[in-house]
Design a protein around this motif. Structure first.
Motif, short mmCIF file in Angstrom:
data_model
loop_
_atom_site.label_atom_id
_atom_site.label_comp_id
_atom_site.label_asym_id
_atom_site.label_seq_id
_atom_site.Cartn_x
_atom_site.Cartn_y
_atom_site.Cartn_z
N UNK A 1 34.85 127.96 -34.20
CA UNK A 1 34.30 126.51 -34.54
C UNK A 1 32.93 126.41 -34.92
N UNK A 2 32.27 126.85 -33.82
CA UNK A 2 30.72 126.73 -34.11
C UNK A 2 30.07 127.44 -35.48
N UNK A 3 30.66 128.56 -35.57
CA UNK A 3 30.47 129.40 -36.83
C UNK A 3 30.67 128.50 -38.08
N UNK A 4 31.99 127.95 -38.14
CA UNK A 4 32.24 127.27 -39.32
C UNK A 4 31.53 126.15 -39.56
N UNK A 5 31.10 125.18 -38.38
CA UNK A 5 30.40 124.08 -38.86
C UNK A 5 28.99 124.35 -39.01
N UNK A 6 28.24 125.56 -38.47
CA UNK A 6 26.83 125.73 -38.68
C UNK A 6 26.86 126.49 -40.07
N UNK B 1 28.35 125.55 -42.82
CA UNK B 1 28.28 124.29 -43.55
C UNK B 1 26.94 123.73 -43.47
N UNK B 2 26.47 123.46 -42.28
CA UNK B 2 25.34 122.69 -42.01
C UNK B 2 23.98 123.60 -42.47
N UNK B 3 24.20 124.85 -42.37
CA UNK B 3 23.06 125.69 -42.98
C UNK B 3 22.99 125.60 -44.48
N UNK B 4 24.18 125.67 -45.10
CA UNK B 4 24.24 125.54 -46.37
C UNK B 4 23.58 124.34 -46.86
N UNK B 5 24.19 122.97 -46.25
CA UNK B 5 23.60 121.54 -46.83
C UNK B 5 22.03 121.70 -46.48
N UNK B 6 21.60 122.26 -45.43
CA UNK B 6 20.18 122.19 -45.06
C UNK B 6 19.34 122.85 -46.24
#
Lengths: 183, 189
Positions: A69-74, A76-81
């Motif tokens: 779950x952490x990997x999935x969220x991160x 997305x977050x890194x791509x958006x960052x």
């Protein structure tokens, strides 16, 4: 023993407990949130009861969140960052808020407005293309300046309206900016 | 940057500016509490994961909405999780809510007590549970159905065949009693 009902100055105060527990229907919760802006009694009651309600979240048996779950969220977050970094950190402001300044009539000096058209031409010309600028109508009190940039597949235009010390810049058909750049 | 030394509120300032590493630190601090709450409410691992994912991505995208004057980051995060879990429950067709299912029970590993802070949180959780258990059964029942089950007050009144006004009154009295029992500043912060 005092009757708690007698402590209620507003007939909606009893809803405070229901509200903080999240047990109102969505439309009721919205209406109550608006009511809180005007009712000191209910606001105070919500503040008091919210503490107990919030604490319920901490009382549950603790379980580790799955690693994937952490990997999935991160991911997305890194791509958006990355996107945000390329566009600038203000780029994720609501489009309406960002766009307003472009189109609103604002009092600016004519030279500044002309500069805006120049910047537009320069920005679009980065992509490679020919430019053409002309004054359509010119009088002491008002004038319209148009600029067109033609490149393969695109014909972008900018029209600057000046009147009474105010200017309105309209741009249309801008090509997508180069990778990592914004207009 | 050493994020471990930064307070949650300072991390949120960085998250607001799009700092993914600061967001990771916030996630690592609060994901256990978030997932635990989501699982307690939804009763399935998959739904709990969806809820936590939605909640944290919403936090990432709307970090600017955090207002430190209105409470701690942890309370704010758990508030978002709670709202998302209620949305998920109310969207679901299955109405057996507020019950933790046996699904994936073999994976239900309790988070280990690793730090002094985590030990403190476990004590805090026990104190809150005791405060709920000490309530009269009719008060703890309506509070649990509402908060963990995601049921509305009208649904609860129908389930318990009790007037709506009585349900509201029990909720209020229960929360008031909890507040007086949770007197320690650590729990109330």
């Amino acid at each position: 023993m005092s009757n708690p009902e007698h402590e209620l100055d507003c007939e909606q105060t009893l809803d405070a407990a229901v509200y903080v527990l999240g047990a109102l229907e969505e439309h009721e919760a919205q209406a109550y949130a608006e009511h809180l802006n005007d009712c000191v009694t209910c606001s105070a009651e919500v503040s008091k009861l919210q503490v107990s309600s919030d604490s319920l979240a901490l009382a549950v048996p603790q379980m580790l969140a799955p690693v994937n779950l952490r990997a999935r969220i991160m991911s997305t977050v890194h791509a958006e960052a990355e996107l945000l970094k390329a566009a600038g950190h203000e780029a994720d402001r609501p489009i309406r808020a960002r766009a307003r300044w472009r189109w609103r009539l604002v009092p600016v000096a004519a030279s500044a407005a002309a500069l805006a058209v120049g910047l537009f031409v320069g920005a679009v010309a980065i992509n490679g293309g020919s430019t053409k600028t002309r004054v359509v109508h010119s009088a002491q009190a008002s004038r319209v300046i148009t600029a067109a940039v033609t490149s393969p597949g695109h014909r972008a235009t900018a029209v600057l309206h000046e009147q009474g010390g105010q200017s309105l810049l309209e741009v249309a058909n801008l090509p997508a900016p180069p990778h990592g750049r914004i207009y | 940057m050493a994020f471990a030394q930064l307070a949650d509120e300072d991390l949120m300032q960085l998250v607001r500016r799009g700092d993914a590493a600061a967001f990771e630190a916030v996630y690592d601090r609060h994901s256990t509490a978030a997932f635990s709450l989501a699982y307690r409410m939804t009763g399935t691992r998959n739904t709990a994961e969806d809820v936590v994912q939605e909640a944290f991505l919403s936090l990432w995208r709307s970090g600017a909405r955090y207002d430190r004057a209105r409470g701690s980051v942890r309370t704010w995060v758990l508030g978002i999780v709670h709202n998302r879990a209620i949305d998920a429950l109310r969207r679901s067709v299955v109405r057996e809510r507020g019950q933790v299912s046996d699904e994936g029970i073999e994976d239900r590993l309790e988070a280990p007590q690793r730090t002094e802070q985590e030990v403190g949180r476990r004590d805090e959780a026990r104190e809150i549970r005791e405060a709920v258990e000490e309530l009269p059964a009719e008060q703890s029942r309506v509070i649990e159905l509402a908060y963990y089950g995601g049921f509305t007050h009208t649904e609860i009144a129908a389930m318990l065949e009790t007037p709506i006004g009585t349900v509201k009154g029990r909720m209020r009295l229960g929360l008031q009693k909890m507040r007086s029992q949770l007197s320690s500043p650590e729990v109330l912060s």
